[in-house]
Design an enzyme around this catalytic site. Sequence first.
Site, PDB file in Angstrom:
ATOM      1  N   ASN A   1       2.478   1.471   4.351  1.00 39.86           N
ATOM      2  CA  ASN A   1       2.730   0.164   4.941  1.00 39.86           C
ATOM      3  C   ASN A   1       2.325   0.243   6.467  1.00 39.86           C
ATOM      4  O   ASN A   1       3.032  -0.307   7.250  1.00 39.86           O
ATOM      5  CB  ASN A   1       4.149  -0.332   4.723  1.00 39.86           C
ATOM      6  CG  ASN A   1       4.480  -1.567   4.931  1.00 39.86           C
ATOM      7  OD1 ASN A   1       5.506  -2.032   5.724  1.00 39.86           O
ATOM      8  ND2 ASN A   1       3.469  -2.492   5.005  1.00 39.86           N
TER       9      ASN A   1
ATOM     10  N   CYS B   1       0.775  -1.133  -0.034  1.00 37.64           N
ATOM     11  CA  CYS B   1      -0.056  -0.112  -0.017  1.00 37.64           C
ATOM     12  C   CYS B   1       0.970   1.224  -0.038  1.00 37.64           C
ATOM     13  O   CYS B   1       2.012   0.959  -0.370  1.00 37.64           O
ATOM     14  CB  CYS B   1      -1.017   0.009   1.141  1.00 37.64           C
ATOM     15  SG  CYS B   1      -0.160   0.137   2.830  1.00 37.64           S
TER      16      CYS B   1
ATOM     17  N   ASP C   1      -8.039   3.773   0.927  1.00 43.91           N
ATOM     18  CA  ASP C   1      -7.119   4.398   2.044  1.00 43.91           C
ATOM     19  C   ASP C   1      -7.860   4.701   3.564  1.00 43.91           C
ATOM     20  O   ASP C   1      -8.872   5.475   3.063  1.00 43.91           O
ATOM     21  CB  ASP C   1      -6.243   5.341   1.670  1.00 43.91           C
ATOM     22  CG  ASP C   1      -5.317   5.813   2.223  1.00 43.91           C
ATOM     23  OD1 ASP C   1      -5.336   5.592   3.492  1.00 43.91           O
ATOM     24  OD2 ASP C   1      -4.153   6.654   1.721  1.00 43.91           O
TER      25      ASP C   1
ATOM     26  N   CYS D   1      -1.209   0.579   7.532  1.00 44.76           N
ATOM     27  CA  CYS D   1      -2.618   0.265   7.476  1.00 44.76           C
ATOM     28  C   CYS D   1      -2.921  -0.827   6.683  1.00 44.76           C
ATOM     29  O   CYS D   1      -3.224  -2.045   7.246  1.00 44.76           O
ATOM     30  CB  CYS D   1      -3.521   1.475   7.185  1.00 44.76           C
ATOM     31  SG  CYS D   1      -3.370   3.097   8.133  1.00 44.76           S
ATOM     32  N   ARG D   2      -3.219  -0.686   5.484  1.00 47.02           N
ATOM     33  CA  ARG D   2      -3.781  -1.742   4.719  1.00 47.02           C
ATOM     34  C   ARG D   2      -2.879  -2.955   4.384  1.00 47.02           C
ATOM     35  O   ARG D   2      -3.551  -4.184   4.607  1.00 47.02           O
ATOM     36  CB  ARG D   2      -4.303  -1.014   3.327  1.00 47.02           C
ATOM     37  CG  ARG D   2      -5.469  -0.130   3.434  1.00 47.02           C
ATOM     38  CD  ARG D   2      -5.555   0.672   2.018  1.00 47.02           C
ATOM     39  NE  ARG D   2      -4.665   1.454   2.063  1.00 47.02           N
ATOM     40  CZ  ARG D   2      -4.295   2.151   0.755  1.00 47.02           C
ATOM     41  NH1 ARG D   2      -5.196   2.235  -0.201  1.00 47.02           N
ATOM     42  NH2 ARG D   2      -3.442   3.167   0.817  1.00 47.02           N
ATOM     43  N   SER D   3      -1.699  -2.906   3.898  1.00 45.42           N
ATOM     44  CA  SER D   3      -0.932  -3.868   3.481  1.00 45.42           C
ATOM     45  C   SER D   3      -0.523  -4.675   4.727  1.00 45.42           C
ATOM     46  O   SER D   3      -0.430  -5.791   4.772  1.00 45.42           O
ATOM     47  CB  SER D   3       0.448  -3.398   2.644  1.00 45.42           C
ATOM     48  OG  SER D   3       1.193  -2.653   3.373  1.00 45.42           O
TER      49      SER D   3
HETATM   50  P1  4NP Z   1      -1.724   2.879   4.093  1.00 42.70           P
HETATM   51  O1  4NP Z   1      -2.361   4.043   4.828  1.00 42.70           O
HETATM   52  O2  4NP Z   1      -1.301   3.330   2.925  1.00 42.70           O
HETATM   53  O3  4NP Z   1      -2.882   1.751   3.741  1.00 42.70           O
HETATM   54  O4  4NP Z   1      -0.661   2.308   5.144  1.00 42.70           O
HETATM   55  C1  4NP Z   1      -1.564   5.291   4.789  1.00 42.70           C
HETATM   56  C2  4NP Z   1      -0.718   5.599   5.787  1.00 42.70           C
HETATM   57  C3  4NP Z   1      -0.124   6.736   5.516  1.00 42.70           C
HETATM   58  C4  4NP Z   1      -0.408   7.891   4.833  1.00 42.70           C
HETATM   59  C5  4NP Z   1      -1.301   7.484   4.016  1.00 42.70           C
HETATM   60  C6  4NP Z   1      -2.059   6.226   3.854  1.00 42.70           C
HETATM   61  N1  4NP Z   1       0.139   9.123   5.076  1.00 42.70           N
HETATM   62  O5  4NP Z   1      -0.061   9.878   4.158  1.00 42.70           O
HETATM   63  O6  4NP Z   1       1.042   9.288   5.800  1.00 42.70           O
END
Ligand code: 4NP
Length: 157
Positions: A11, A8, A125, A13-15
Amino acid sequence: MRRVLFVCLGNICRSPTAEYVFRKIAAEAGHGARFEIESAGTHAFHVGGAADGRSTAAAAKRGYDLSPHTARRVAPDDFERFDHVFAMDGSNLANLRAACPKEHLDRVEPFMKYARSFAETEVPDPYYGEAGFDRVLDLVEDASRGFLAHLAESDLL
Ligand code: 4NP
């Protein structure tokens, strides 16, 4: 050994959620030893950090422990090391395709391609509250089961 990398943006939340969900679902199906499973982010904002507390809490309610996770960024050799590189959304997919050597492009796919109950093509997201952390779990559980079923049906397990 089948090597699977979930990707994602951050790294956190989703992945990581997909990594630990797929790990548990594969283990419960008796196939844990057949997989090497990791996750990574296309961007470096959170490298070295833990999973987002909201993801960890939502996952814990369904019996998944995200506490061992440490965020890392996608590395150039991931496209060699992993048989499957699964993008959570279209933006992750475009970034991965741009970074992937041509000969390995077939390894890069949207993870929701394997979902069977949900018609969504992306895992949204949840970081800024666009969609809930439970929604992420619903989608990755479905795609994890679907991917395992796909491997079994293709005689790849
Ligand atoms: P992820 O979520 O891609 O599912 O881990 C996010 C984590 C951090 C951010 C965006 C999405 N960020 O903008 O810091």
